[in-house]
Design a protein around this motif. Structure first.
Motif, PDB file in Angstrom:
ATOM      1  N   MET A  35      19.019   4.389   5.001  1.00 49.08           N
ATOM      2  CA  MET A  35      18.352   5.552   5.702  1.00 49.08           C
ATOM      3  C   MET A  35      17.202   5.968   4.627  1.00 49.08           C
ATOM      4  SD  MET A  35      21.806   7.862   6.098  1.00 49.08           S
ATOM      5  CE  MET A  35      21.036   9.426   6.533  1.00 49.08           C
ATOM      6  N   ALA A  36      16.054   6.453   5.361  1.00 51.41           N
ATOM      7  CA  ALA A  36      15.019   6.644   4.492  1.00 51.41           C
ATOM      8  C   ALA A  36      15.152   8.016   3.749  1.00 51.41           C
ATOM      9  CB  ALA A  36      13.386   6.904   5.359  1.00 51.41           C
ATOM     10  N   GLU A  37      15.863   8.874   4.264  1.00 51.83           N
ATOM     11  CA  GLU A  37      16.121   9.943   3.199  1.00 51.83           C
ATOM     12  C   GLU A  37      17.621  10.182   3.366  1.00 51.83           C
ATOM     13  OE1 GLU A  37      13.975  12.022   2.127  1.00 51.83           O
ATOM     14  OE2 GLU A  37      12.255  11.037   2.628  1.00 51.83           O
ATOM     15  N   TYR A  38      18.250  10.118   2.168  1.00 48.13           N
ATOM     16  CA  TYR A  38      19.681  10.281   2.128  1.00 48.13           C
ATOM     17  C   TYR A  38      19.995  11.048   0.882  1.00 48.13           C
ATOM     18  CZ  TYR A  38      24.524   8.958   0.847  1.00 48.13           C
ATOM     19  OH  TYR A  38      25.917   8.916   0.691  1.00 48.13           O
ATOM     20  N   GLY A  39      20.625  12.081   0.801  1.00 44.05           N
ATOM     21  CA  GLY A  39      20.747  12.905  -0.227  1.00 44.05           C
ATOM     22  C   GLY A  39      22.163  13.456  -0.032  1.00 44.05           C
ATOM     23  N   THR A  40      22.622  14.399  -1.163  1.00 44.58           N
ATOM     24  CA  THR A  40      23.710  14.981  -1.270  1.00 44.58           C
ATOM     25  C   THR A  40      24.074  15.794  -0.141  1.00 44.58           C
ATOM     26  OG1 THR A  40      23.603  15.084  -3.797  1.00 44.58           O
ATOM     27  CG2 THR A  40      25.262  16.638  -2.646  1.00 44.58           C
ATOM     28  N   LEU A  59      22.111   3.892  -9.464  1.00 48.41           N
ATOM     29  CA  LEU A  59      22.679   5.134  -9.315  1.00 48.41           C
ATOM     30  C   LEU A  59      21.724   6.244  -8.643  1.00 48.41           C
ATOM     31  CD1 LEU A  59      24.562   6.069 -12.491  1.00 48.41           C
ATOM     32  CD2 LEU A  59      25.469   4.719 -10.528  1.00 48.41           C
ATOM     33  N   ASP A  60      20.239   5.851  -8.550  1.00 47.02           N
ATOM     34  CA  ASP A  60      19.347   6.598  -7.917  1.00 47.02           C
ATOM     35  C   ASP A  60      19.794   6.468  -6.405  1.00 47.02           C
ATOM     36  OD1 ASP A  60      18.320   7.925 -10.146  1.00 47.02           O
ATOM     37  OD2 ASP A  60      16.497   6.674 -10.021  1.00 47.02           O
ATOM     38  N   LEU A  61      20.430   5.344  -5.835  1.00 47.35           N
ATOM     39  CA  LEU A  61      20.730   5.103  -4.441  1.00 47.35           C
ATOM     40  C   LEU A  61      22.039   6.059  -4.090  1.00 47.35           C
ATOM     41  CD1 LEU A  61      20.168   1.271  -4.350  1.00 47.35           C
ATOM     42  CD2 LEU A  61      18.589   3.030  -3.703  1.00 47.35           C
ATOM     43  N   MET A  62      22.767   6.546  -5.168  1.00 52.40           N
ATOM     44  CA  MET A  62      23.881   7.188  -4.998  1.00 52.40           C
ATOM     45  C   MET A  62      24.034   8.747  -5.230  1.00 52.40           C
ATOM     46  SD  MET A  62      26.327   4.063  -6.573  1.00 52.40           S
ATOM     47  CE  MET A  62      27.870   4.576  -5.410  1.00 52.40           C
ATOM     48  N   ASP A  80      28.510   4.918  -1.609  1.00 55.59           N
ATOM     49  CA  ASP A  80      28.393   6.189  -2.024  1.00 55.59           C
ATOM     50  C   ASP A  80      28.881   7.238  -1.323  1.00 55.59           C
ATOM     51  OD1 ASP A  80      27.064   8.305  -3.995  1.00 55.59           O
ATOM     52  OD2 ASP A  80      26.027   8.858  -1.957  1.00 55.59           O
ATOM     53  N   TRP A  81      28.659   7.188  -0.040  1.00 51.62           N
ATOM     54  CA  TRP A  81      29.244   8.149   1.317  1.00 51.62           C
ATOM     55  C   TRP A  81      30.692   8.009   1.303  1.00 51.62           C
ATOM     56  CZ3 TRP A  81      32.179   7.580   5.536  1.00 51.62           C
ATOM     57  CH2 TRP A  81      32.166   8.949   6.356  1.00 51.62           C
ATOM     58  N   LEU A  82      31.223   6.802   1.559  1.00 48.40           N
ATOM     59  CA  LEU A  82      32.578   6.751   1.561  1.00 48.40           C
ATOM     60  C   LEU A  82      33.871   7.093   0.440  1.00 48.40           C
ATOM     61  CD1 LEU A  82      34.955   5.556   3.218  1.00 48.40           C
ATOM     62  CD2 LEU A  82      34.567   3.428   2.533  1.00 48.40           C
ATOM     63  N   TYR A  83      33.205   6.427  -0.854  1.00 48.75           N
ATOM     64  CA  TYR A  83      33.910   6.800  -1.932  1.00 48.75           C
ATOM     65  C   TYR A  83      33.673   8.016  -2.515  1.00 48.75           C
ATOM     66  CZ  TYR A  83      35.508   1.964  -1.702  1.00 48.75           C
ATOM     67  OH  TYR A  83      36.522   0.810  -1.053  1.00 48.75           O
ATOM     68  N   TYR A  84      32.425   8.695  -2.583  1.00 53.50           N
ATOM     69  CA  TYR A  84      31.943   9.750  -3.493  1.00 53.50           C
ATOM     70  C   TYR A  84      31.521  11.042  -2.607  1.00 53.50           C
ATOM     71  CZ  TYR A  84      32.536   6.033  -6.690  1.00 53.50           C
ATOM     72  OH  TYR A  84      32.999   4.933  -7.382  1.00 53.50           O
ATOM     73  N   SER A  85      31.394  10.971  -1.388  1.00 51.07           N
ATOM     74  CA  SER A  85      31.125  12.415  -0.802  1.00 51.07           C
ATOM     75  C   SER A  85      32.313  13.004  -0.408  1.00 51.07           C
ATOM     76  CB  SER A  85      30.147  11.965   0.492  1.00 51.07           C
ATOM     77  OG  SER A  85      30.918  11.408   1.785  1.00 51.07           O
ATOM     78  N   ASP A  86      32.182  14.232  -0.251  1.00 53.95           N
ATOM     79  CA  ASP A  86      33.441  15.161   0.075  1.00 53.95           C
ATOM     80  C   ASP A  86      34.021  14.667   1.547  1.00 53.95           C
ATOM     81  OD1 ASP A  86      33.241  16.522  -2.179  1.00 53.95           O
ATOM     82  OD2 ASP A  86      32.173  18.138  -1.308  1.00 53.95           O
ATOM     83  N   ALA A  87      32.825  14.247   2.432  1.00 55.41           N
ATOM     84  CA  ALA A  87      33.362  14.140   3.887  1.00 55.41           C
ATOM     85  C   ALA A  87      33.988  12.789   3.722  1.00 55.41           C
ATOM     86  CB  ALA A  87      32.049  14.195   4.909  1.00 55.41           C
TER      87      ALA A  87
END
Length: 544
Positions: free
Chosen positions: A42-47, A140-143, A380-387
């Protein structure tokens, strides 16, 4: 003369500094130049963003195949994960019992999958110097979700304990908001009632209780334990050791930090370790602890409890509900088994759990993949995002669970998990693949506790009221030091393990403790500690 020497040093230093800066900038450029590795990213991916690859991608993953919920290709987890993220995972399944050995073999042969989860620190140390795994801290900047939780939960001190001598870490750990202690003694409370005894709160009281059980049932071993393979006393010595202020069993480390003295001691030679062995030896010598506890299979230990030949065993909420209670229900339907709060020992009240859990290593080959950035965003999404964490744990809203107006989650009427919905005909782990230890760990305290029964919440409330164990300072070895200590660690650990068992089982009297210490010195114990101290001091100087 002095003036000329000073100038020579200054010129030489400037030259070295210039070379270092060039090398550093080249290294940074290499790490940050990911222009050829962004396919699917994704070009834009953030918290707070839902990750979804811009085109379908596939990633191989090492899969720890649990005996309680064996891998199924038709799990809803796989299809829903692909639907949400456009990622298809290709699991390389390895039996739970062989996981660590097979992982090492695959990495050593260069055949490991790209994503290598279920790795407990410091297991990653063995793969650092070969370059087989990625220095994940460089990326980590990717996460964004990982970074946010480190900052929000102030986890940097814990992360520092993962750093190698190059200042980087090679494992992405599971992150908990607060410490979470799982294991303790499971005990027959109906036997306690029969003997008019309260639930023991200290290890001295545990001894008294076991003694009373033995007196009433002389043919029994009141405590016959499991989790003895492959690590003898794995669970019991781990949490008992914490109560004595040391590390043993599953959590054994060669060096233990003593905060009051601001120094490391060799664990297997410490007074605290000796006291723990003395306690266990007393239990064995008086027939209160089954000597087979350290070598028998889990099934043998479970059978003894089910048949009334023992009354206590190590466990956690899952083994209590999924295994031990069903075992007893078949043979002794009136039996009542409870998990008691971790008994207090000489170290006082302490919650020994870390806020870091097992984590993910990344195969260094992944860095060359055109999908590398997408893969890091996905992890980052699977292991560390709330969702992502909620999805991995609970599944799909409307199918496996529902949510009320206050946000409280409830399992679907036909779905069970840890006995929360015993009438459910389907199981969240076995039939859907959610609540899976390969993917579902870490997270907020609210998410962690969302699966806790009222009984487990009582246990956790007691543990959470206790002060957390201090985070030990890091002592990362250089490659040369690591090469040296790797030659010492296995012989040292094997010797400590063998002699610990001999002391516990009475095959070697504890009057030979001084001789044992001399033998440890002969296996380079002092030299090992010297390198630990050297590495610790170096890290302090370089990092403040």
């Amino acid at each position: 003369m002095l003036h000329r020497s000073w100038r020579a040093v200054a010129v030489a230093t400037a030259g070295v500094l210039a070379l270092s800066l060039v090398a550093c900038s080249e290294e940074t450029a290499e790490q940050t130049d990911l222009s050829g590795n962004r396919v699917g990213a994704m070009a834009e991916y953030g918290t707070g963003d839902q990750f979804k690859a811009t085109e379908a991608v596939n990633f191989s993953i090492l899969y720890n195949n649990h005996t309680f919920y064996p891998l199924k290709n038709d799990w809803l987890f796989w299809s829903e994960l692909t639907k949400r993220t456009n990622v298809t995972l290709a699991p390389v399944a390895v039996p739970l019992s062989d996981y660590e050995q097979k992982r090492s073999l695959l990495i050593g042969a260069g055949d490991a999958p790209l994503i290598i989860p279920k790795t407990y620190h410091p297991a990653e140390n063995a793969f650092v110097s070969s370059g087989a795994i990625l220095p994940v801290s460089d990326y980590l900047d990717l996460m964004p979700h990982f970074k946010e939780k480190i900052e929000k939960w102030q986890l940097q001190p814990e992360l520092d304990t993962l750093k190698q001598s190059d200042g980087k870490y090679y494992l992405l750990p599971g992150l908990h908001e607060k410490p979470w202690h799982e294991y303790s003694l499971l005990m027959r409370s109906d036997i306690l009632d029969e003997l008019n005894l309260a639930v023991p709160k200290t290890w001295d009281e545990v001894y008294t209780v076991l003694k009373a059980m033995k007196a009433k049932y002389p043919d029994s071993y009141p405590l016959s334990d499991r989790f003895g393979k492959p690590t003898p006393g794995g669970a019991l010595m781990s949490y008992l050791g914490a109560s004595f202020g040391t590390q043993a069993g599953w959590t054994y480390q060669h060096a233990t930090w003593v905060p009051a003295e601001k120094k490391f001691v060799y664990t297997g030679a410490s007074e605290q370790y000796k006291q723990m062995l003395q306690y266990l030896q007393k239990l064995v010598s008086e027939g209160l602890l089954d000597p087979e506890s350290f070598t028998q299979t889990d099934d043998q230990a479970r059978q003894k409890l089910a048949n009334g030949r023992s009354f206590a065993i190590s466990g956690n909420a899952q083994t209590l509900v999924n295994e031990n209670r069903p075992d007893l229900a078949k043979t002794q339907p009136d039996a009542k088994l409870v998990k008691i709060p971790l008994p207090v020992g000489p170290a006082g009240e302490v919650n020994p759990a870390s806020r870091l859990e097992n984590g993910v290593m990344i195969n260094s080959k992944a860095r060359e993949s055109r999908n590398f950035v997408a893969m890091m965003q996905f992890i980052d999404w699977l292991y560390y995002s709330d969702a992502g964490q909620e999805f991995a744990k609970w599944g799909v809203e409307g199918t496996t669970y529902s949510r009320d107006a206050a946000g409280k989650r409830t399992l679907a009427a036909d779905v069970d998990m840890i006995g929360l919905n015993p009438k459910g005909s389907k199981h969240l782990q076995k039939d859907f693949g959610f609540g899976n230890g390969v993917f579902a760990y870490g997270g907020s305290t609210e998410l962690l506790q969302s699966f806790f029964s009222p009984e487990e919440m009582e246990f956790q409330n007691v543990m959470n009221a206790r002060p957390a164990k201090p985070v030990p300072p890091p002592y990362p070895f250089t490659d040369e030091e690591r090469e040296q200590v790797s030659l010492w660690e296995s012989p040292l650990k094997d010797f400590v393990t063998q002699n610990s068992l001999r002391f516990i089982l009475g095959q070697r009297p504890l009057t030979e403790w001084d001789a044992y210490l001399t033998e440890l010195k002969g296996k380079n114990m002092d030299a090992y500690l010297e390198l630990v101290e050297k590495a610790y001091q170096r890290f302090q100087q370089e990092n403040g």
